[in-house]
Structures are given as structure tokens and as C-alpha cells.
Design a protein around this motif. Structure first.
Motif, PDB file in Angstrom:
ATOM      1  N   ASN A 180      10.382   4.014   0.903  1.00  0.00           N
ATOM      2  CA  ASN A 180       9.211   3.956   1.781  1.00  0.00           C
ATOM      3  C   ASN A 180       7.962   4.551   1.116  1.00  0.00           C
ATOM      4  O   ASN A 180       6.981   4.852   1.784  1.00  0.00           O
ATOM      5  CB  ASN A 180       9.464   4.677   3.111  1.00  0.00           C
ATOM      6  CG  ASN A 180       8.706   4.062   4.259  1.00  0.00           C
ATOM      7  OD1 ASN A 180       9.029   2.970   4.697  1.00  0.00           O
ATOM      8  ND2 ASN A 180       7.695   4.760   4.754  1.00  0.00           N
ATOM      9  N   PHE A 181       7.987   4.699  -0.203  1.00  0.00           N
ATOM     10  CA  PHE A 181       6.819   5.217  -0.901  1.00  0.00           C
ATOM     11  C   PHE A 181       5.698   4.179  -0.922  1.00  0.00           C
ATOM     12  O   PHE A 181       4.523   4.544  -0.969  1.00  0.00           O
ATOM     13  CB  PHE A 181       7.198   5.633  -2.332  1.00  0.00           C
ATOM     14  CG  PHE A 181       8.167   6.776  -2.384  1.00  0.00           C
ATOM     15  CD1 PHE A 181       7.730   8.071  -2.164  1.00  0.00           C
ATOM     16  CD2 PHE A 181       9.512   6.557  -2.630  1.00  0.00           C
ATOM     17  CE1 PHE A 181       8.611   9.140  -2.199  1.00  0.00           C
ATOM     18  CE2 PHE A 181      10.409   7.612  -2.666  1.00  0.00           C
ATOM     19  CZ  PHE A 181       9.966   8.909  -2.448  1.00  0.00           C
ATOM     20  N   LYS A 201       0.851  -1.191   0.000  1.00  0.00           N
ATOM     21  CA  LYS A 201       0.000   0.000   0.000  1.00  0.00           C
ATOM     22  C   LYS A 201       0.885   1.239   0.000  1.00  0.00           C
ATOM     23  O   LYS A 201       2.066   1.182   0.390  1.00  0.00           O
ATOM     24  CB  LYS A 201      -0.927  -0.001   1.214  1.00  0.00           C
ATOM     25  CG  LYS A 201      -0.194   0.076   2.554  1.00  0.00           C
ATOM     26  CD  LYS A 201      -1.163   0.029   3.733  1.00  0.00           C
ATOM     27  CE  LYS A 201      -0.410   0.071   5.067  1.00  0.00           C
ATOM     28  NZ  LYS A 201      -1.328   0.002   6.229  1.00  0.00           N
ATOM     29  N   PRO A 202       0.358   2.393  -0.426  1.00  0.00           N
ATOM     30  CA  PRO A 202       1.175   3.616  -0.425  1.00  0.00           C
ATOM     31  C   PRO A 202       1.364   4.139   0.993  1.00  0.00           C
ATOM     32  O   PRO A 202       0.493   3.994   1.856  1.00  0.00           O
ATOM     33  CB  PRO A 202       0.357   4.585  -1.271  1.00  0.00           C
ATOM     34  CG  PRO A 202      -1.050   4.103  -1.159  1.00  0.00           C
ATOM     35  CD  PRO A 202      -0.964   2.604  -1.026  1.00  0.00           C
ATOM     36  N   SER A 203       2.508   4.740   1.228  1.00  0.00           N
ATOM     37  CA  SER A 203       2.762   5.411   2.503  1.00  0.00           C
ATOM     38  C   SER A 203       1.840   6.611   2.647  1.00  0.00           C
ATOM     39  O   SER A 203       1.398   7.213   1.655  1.00  0.00           O
ATOM     40  CB  SER A 203       4.225   5.870   2.555  1.00  0.00           C
ATOM     41  OG  SER A 203       4.437   6.776   3.608  1.00  0.00           O
ATOM     42  N   VAL A 207       9.260  -1.137  -8.336  1.00  0.00           N
ATOM     43  CA  VAL A 207       8.670  -1.515  -7.040  1.00  0.00           C
ATOM     44  C   VAL A 207       9.737  -1.525  -5.954  1.00  0.00           C
ATOM     45  O   VAL A 207       9.511  -1.033  -4.834  1.00  0.00           O
ATOM     46  CB  VAL A 207       7.972  -2.886  -7.134  1.00  0.00           C
ATOM     47  CG1 VAL A 207       7.585  -3.392  -5.738  1.00  0.00           C
ATOM     48  CG2 VAL A 207       6.741  -2.807  -8.019  1.00  0.00           C
ATOM     49  N   GLU A 208      10.913  -2.072  -6.263  1.00  0.00           N
ATOM     50  CA  GLU A 208      12.002  -2.109  -5.282  1.00  0.00           C
ATOM     51  C   GLU A 208      12.453  -0.705  -4.904  1.00  0.00           C
ATOM     52  O   GLU A 208      12.755  -0.421  -3.739  1.00  0.00           O
ATOM     53  CB  GLU A 208      13.179  -2.929  -5.821  1.00  0.00           C
ATOM     54  CG  GLU A 208      12.962  -4.423  -5.773  1.00  0.00           C
ATOM     55  CD  GLU A 208      12.583  -4.916  -4.384  1.00  0.00           C
ATOM     56  OE1 GLU A 208      13.312  -4.577  -3.416  1.00  0.00           O
ATOM     57  OE2 GLU A 208      11.558  -5.608  -4.253  1.00  0.00           O
ATOM     58  N   GLN A 209      12.505   0.180  -5.890  1.00  0.00           N
ATOM     59  CA  GLN A 209      12.880   1.573  -5.608  1.00  0.00           C
ATOM     60  C   GLN A 209      11.840   2.246  -4.719  1.00  0.00           C
ATOM     61  O   GLN A 209      12.183   2.994  -3.796  1.00  0.00           O
ATOM     62  CB  GLN A 209      13.048   2.335  -6.918  1.00  0.00           C
ATOM     63  CG  GLN A 209      14.250   1.907  -7.741  1.00  0.00           C
ATOM     64  CD  GLN A 209      14.254   2.536  -9.125  1.00  0.00           C
ATOM     65  OE1 GLN A 209      13.218   2.984  -9.624  1.00  0.00           O
ATOM     66  NE2 GLN A 209      15.423   2.553  -9.754  1.00  0.00           N
ATOM     67  N   LEU A 210      10.575   1.980  -4.986  1.00  0.00           N
ATOM     68  CA  LEU A 210       9.498   2.546  -4.158  1.00  0.00           C
ATOM     69  C   LEU A 210       9.567   2.027  -2.730  1.00  0.00           C
ATOM     70  O   LEU A 210       9.365   2.781  -1.765  1.00  0.00           O
ATOM     71  CB  LEU A 210       8.138   2.209  -4.771  1.00  0.00           C
ATOM     72  CG  LEU A 210       7.795   2.910  -6.087  1.00  0.00           C
ATOM     73  CD1 LEU A 210       6.539   2.294  -6.702  1.00  0.00           C
ATOM     74  CD2 LEU A 210       7.591   4.410  -5.871  1.00  0.00           C
ATOM     75  N   TYR A 246       9.129  12.744  -2.665  1.00  0.00           N
ATOM     76  CA  TYR A 246       9.693  12.864  -1.304  1.00  0.00           C
ATOM     77  C   TYR A 246       8.809  12.109  -0.330  1.00  0.00           C
ATOM     78  O   TYR A 246       7.581  12.150  -0.430  1.00  0.00           O
ATOM     79  CB  TYR A 246       9.795  14.333  -0.895  1.00  0.00           C
ATOM     80  CG  TYR A 246      10.173  14.525   0.556  1.00  0.00           C
ATOM     81  CD1 TYR A 246      11.460  14.238   1.012  1.00  0.00           C
ATOM     82  CD2 TYR A 246       9.232  14.971   1.492  1.00  0.00           C
ATOM     83  CE1 TYR A 246      11.807  14.393   2.350  1.00  0.00           C
ATOM     84  CE2 TYR A 246       9.579  15.129   2.830  1.00  0.00           C
ATOM     85  CZ  TYR A 246      10.859  14.830   3.248  1.00  0.00           C
ATOM     86  OH  TYR A 246      11.200  14.984   4.571  1.00  0.00           O
ATOM     87  N   ASN A 247       9.436  11.420   0.611  1.00  0.00           N
ATOM     88  CA  ASN A 247       8.701  10.733   1.665  1.00  0.00           C
ATOM     89  C   ASN A 247       9.185  11.243   3.013  1.00  0.00           C
ATOM     90  O   ASN A 247      10.366  11.143   3.335  1.00  0.00           O
ATOM     91  CB  ASN A 247       8.905   9.213   1.577  1.00  0.00           C
ATOM     92  CG  ASN A 247       8.110   8.460   2.632  1.00  0.00           C
ATOM     93  OD1 ASN A 247       8.567   8.298   3.747  1.00  0.00           O
ATOM     94  ND2 ASN A 247       6.922   8.015   2.273  1.00  0.00           N
TER      95      ASN A 247
END
Length: 441
Positions: free
Chosen positions: A63-64, A2-4, A56-59, A22-23
């Protein structure tokens, strides 16, 4: 997945095929291709699958996106409590005197300024406290405050020497900083401060010469600007890092630009950096109509940095666990009379005293608990804010005093700062790559 809850996306002006991502939980910053951003937003809104394993791994790394079982508020609460009740370190803000040689009209301490200096008995009690704690801590930090602390150099020297001796004996890391108006920051005093391991100094000014002398006069009515600048110039080869705080309100903000230019002229920029401070109407000490609210101050501050071409990297948002000394069990403010407070702004206000080095002062338990037990992760407003990880509820003092202006500046200017910082980082990376390519030829 799920998204942060703590994702931000902003346009990237130099390249409209990318967006800034940015997170605030992880403090990750990235440039994201616009088409990938579209894919991610469809995932957020419609739970559409992302068919790009590397993306997906980058996200995940930033922590996105997070696991479905992850509760970010619980993680923030754990981080907050771990820091708030950590007893591995000790922090003391010590006011060796309540006296001051300036009479600034907005000073929240002006009603308690008096020629009071810390007694040797009180000093000894602080030494006993540090000795008692030294067997169970790994780091001890002291912030020298006032009044004007350099009016009590003998006390700073005596206590610092004892602190260093205790820390050396118990293998405790020692550090210290000093907040001063700069009037007594002579070369002789700087040499002493260096020996006492005071590695950073904050000096306060209020803009250019004319405005500063009006807003920060000597108690005898004399000007103070040139003395401060002359002190910095006389010691520039031995100065530790100096942060020059320029206090501003609506009446003097235009004068702030004179300071960076003067530091450049005096060749002080290697040791002295500037930042703006917001003049506050604390304890009804000043005409509040002259003061900026946080929104207007944040925007004025950003313009000041950009117009004066100052480095903005230090303004990159960073996650916090607890906010400051006020909500940290191991941090205390000790006044010249031995009373203990939780916030600098409370010093001298005996009704806000939370303890004492002597037994004859009744501690205000309610004030202490109000500072220590507030939980921003359950606050009905803060818990829903996507900047919570870099704010954690904002200034505890303002919260206790029901100020509506306690939020972080990033609430108002996050996009501004990240836009400039992203360009700076991209430029640095490109230059580094070019240098590496030349080196391999």
C-alpha cells in the motif's frame, strides 16, 4: 498511481544500504534498498517513472503506492463506521461491585467506592439482555471490572454460568477476561475462573515491594505486594494468561524494573507478561504534576522494555477501526447499580450515565452521541496525521474532556519500536533459512 499518505521511512542501523519502510494503513513493514528508496522518493516528489515492475508490485502490495482514484480517508471512514455500528457481537464490561479492598491514591473511582454489590434483580436484567441479543450475535465477550470484582465472586459465578448456558444454546462464541488487583486471586478462585472460561486476567502492580505497598495499600493500611506475588506463584501451573500492568508516574518509574526480574526469579514468565500503564489524573484524583505526558511516558516505556530485554513484537502497531468500547454501538459498561456507561473512566459519575437496566434513570443522550458520532477522518488535525489508521483520533474520553494528550504513543516512538522489531524479524528469518538449509542437506 500515487504515494499513500501513510508511508514512513526510517534508517536501518544494522545495514546502511537499506531503510525501514512502513505503511500505517496496511501495517506493511519491509526493508527497502536505499537506491530503490531514492527511486520511490523521486516518484513522490517529481512523479518520476519507476522502471521496475517487480518493485512496483511490491509497493502496491504494501500500500505504499495506490490508485489515483483511491481516497484513503474515505476507506478509513468506511472501516470505522463498519466496526462502530457492527451488531454481530456484544461486549459487556460488568462491575459486579463498587467496593474495593485497596485505597490507591490515584484511583479515579475512589470517590464512588462503596460497599454496593449488584442485586439479583440487576443480574437478571443483564441475563435478559444477553438472552435477547443472543439470537442475532455470533460472539459475546465479558470484561469483569470493579471496584474489585473478586470481592463479588458469587455474582461473577452466577452470571458467567448463565452467559455460558445462553451462548451454548444459541451457538454463540463466548469469551471473558478479568481486571483485578490480585489480592483475592487465590488458587481456589483461579480454578473457578478457569471453569467460567475467563481466559485472560489483568493484575495491577506499582513497581517493587516498597513503592507498591505505598501506592496500592489495603484499605486497612496493610501491605499488599507479597500477597499478590504469592497468589501468582501458588497458581502458576493453572493460571490463564496474565498481563501484569505496572502503573507508573514520575515518582515510581525506576521501580518498575524490579517486576520483570522478580517474575524471572519466581519462574512466572511463561504465564505472566508485563507492560507499563500510565497513571492519570482523572476526575482530579491525583497530583497531575506527577503524571507523565504521553510523549515522556512513551519514551520511558520503550526504555523499560529494551533495558529489561522484553519482547517488543506485541508492540508492533496495528490498525484500528473504532478505538474502544466508548465508540462501539455494541459495547457497554454496566455498573453495580445497573447504570450503563460508555467508558470505564465514567463509571460512578451519574452525569455521564448513558442508560440503565431499569427505567428510572434518565440517559444522557449528549454524552452518548459525543462518543459515537465523532469522526476523526474529518477532524482538522487528525485527518492530516499519517498515523490516523493506527489511532483513529485517540482516546475518546480524553477527547471529550479536552485533554491535549490523546494521541497514540506511536506518534513519539514509532521509529524506536520499528527499528528493534525489524531487526528481530530479520534475525528470525535468517535463522529459519539456516534451519531449512540444514534440513535439505
Amino acid at each position: 498511481m500515487k504515494p499513500s499518505n501513510y508511508n514512513f521511512f526510517f534508517p536501518y542501523e544494522p545495514d546502511d544500504t537499506k531503510v525501514i519502510a512502513y505503511n500505517s494503513f496496511s501495517n506493511a513493514l519491509a526493508l527497502m534498498e536505499k537506491d530503490k528508496h531514492g527511486t520511490f522518493m523521486r516518484f513522490c516528489s517529481d512523479n518520476a517513472e519507476i522502471n521496475d515492475a517487480e518493485f512496483v508490485e511490491q509497493l502496491k502490495r504494501g500500500n505504499f503506492i495506490i490508485d489515483d482514484t483511491c481516497n484513503e480517508l474515505d476507506l478509513l471512514k468506511f472501516r470505522m463506521l463498519s466496526a462502530r455500528y457492527n451488531t454481530d457481537s456484544l461486549g459487556l464490561t460488568i462491575a459486579p461491585t463498587a467496593d474495593c479492598n485497596f485505597r490507591c491514591p490515584y484511583c479515579y473511582e475512589k470517590d464512588v467506592i462503596k460497599p454496593e454489590y449488584m442485586s439479583e434483580e440487576t443480574q437478571d436484567k443483564i441475563i435478559e439482555l444477553v438472552e435477547l441479543k443472543s439470537g442475532s450475535i455470533s460472539h459475546f465477550h465479558v470484561a469483569w471490572y470493579g471496584g474489585e470484582p473478586l470481592m463479588a465472586m458469587d455474582i461473577i459465578q452466577r452470571l458467567s454460568e448463565k452467559f455460558i448456558e445462553i451462548c451454548d444454546k444459541h451457538n454463540v462464541t463466548y469469551s471473558a477476561n478479568l481486571v483485578t488487583n490480585g489480592y483475592f486471586l487465590t488458587r481456589e478462585n483461579v480454578e473457578i475462573l478457569n471453569r467460567l472460561k475467563i481466559s485472560s486476567i489483568q493484575v495491577t502492580m506499582d513497581g517493587g515491594r516498597e513503592i507498591h505497598n505505598k501506592m496500592r495499600p489495603h484499605k486497612d493500611g496493610l501491605p499488599t505486594f507479597d500477597t499478590i506475588i504469592d497468589n501468582l506463584v501458588a497458581s502458576k501451573d493453572i493460571l490463564p494468561q496474565v498481563s501484569l500492568r505496572i502503573n507508573v508516574d514520575k515518582t515510581n518509574i525506576s521501580s518498575a524494573k524490579e517486576i520483570p526480574a522478580l517474575l524471572e526469579e519466581k519462574k512466572l514468565t511463561e504465564k505472566v507478561t508485563t507492560y507499563l500503564g500510565k497513571i492519570l489524573d482523572e476526575n482530579d484524583s491525583y497530583d497531575g504534576s506527577n503524571c507523565f505526558n504521553m510523549c515522556d511516558f512513551s519514551q520511558a516505556e520503550f526504555r523499560h522494555y529494551v533495558e529489561n530485554e522484553l519482547d517488543l513484537m506485541w508492540r508492533y502497531p496495528r490498525g484500528v477501526a473504532n478505538v474502544c468500547a466508548a465508540d462501539n454501538i455494541s459495547a457497554h459498561i454496566v455498573s453495580a447499580d445497573g447504570r450503563i456507561y460508555k467508558c470505564w473512566a465514567d463509571i460512578g459519575n451519574h452525569s455521564r450515565c448513558v442508560g440503565s437496566l431499569s427505567a428510572d434513570v434518565i440517559a444522557n443522550e449528549k454524552v452518548f452521541l459525543n462518543y459515537m458520532l465523532y469522526d476523526s477522518t474529518t477532524d482538522k488535525v487528525c485527518s492530516k496525521c499519517n498515523l490516523l489508521p493506527v489511532c483513529m483520533g485517540g482516546c475518546p474520553y480524553k477527547r471529550l474532556n479536552h485533554s491535549g494528550d490523546k494521541c497514540t504513543m506511536y506518534k513519539f516512538v514509532l521509529e524506536n519500536y520499528l527499528g528493534v522489531i525489524a531487526k528481530q524479524i530479520k534475525s528470525s528469518m535468517e535463522k529459519a533459512a539456516q534451519t531449512a538449509d540444514k534440513g535439505s542437506e
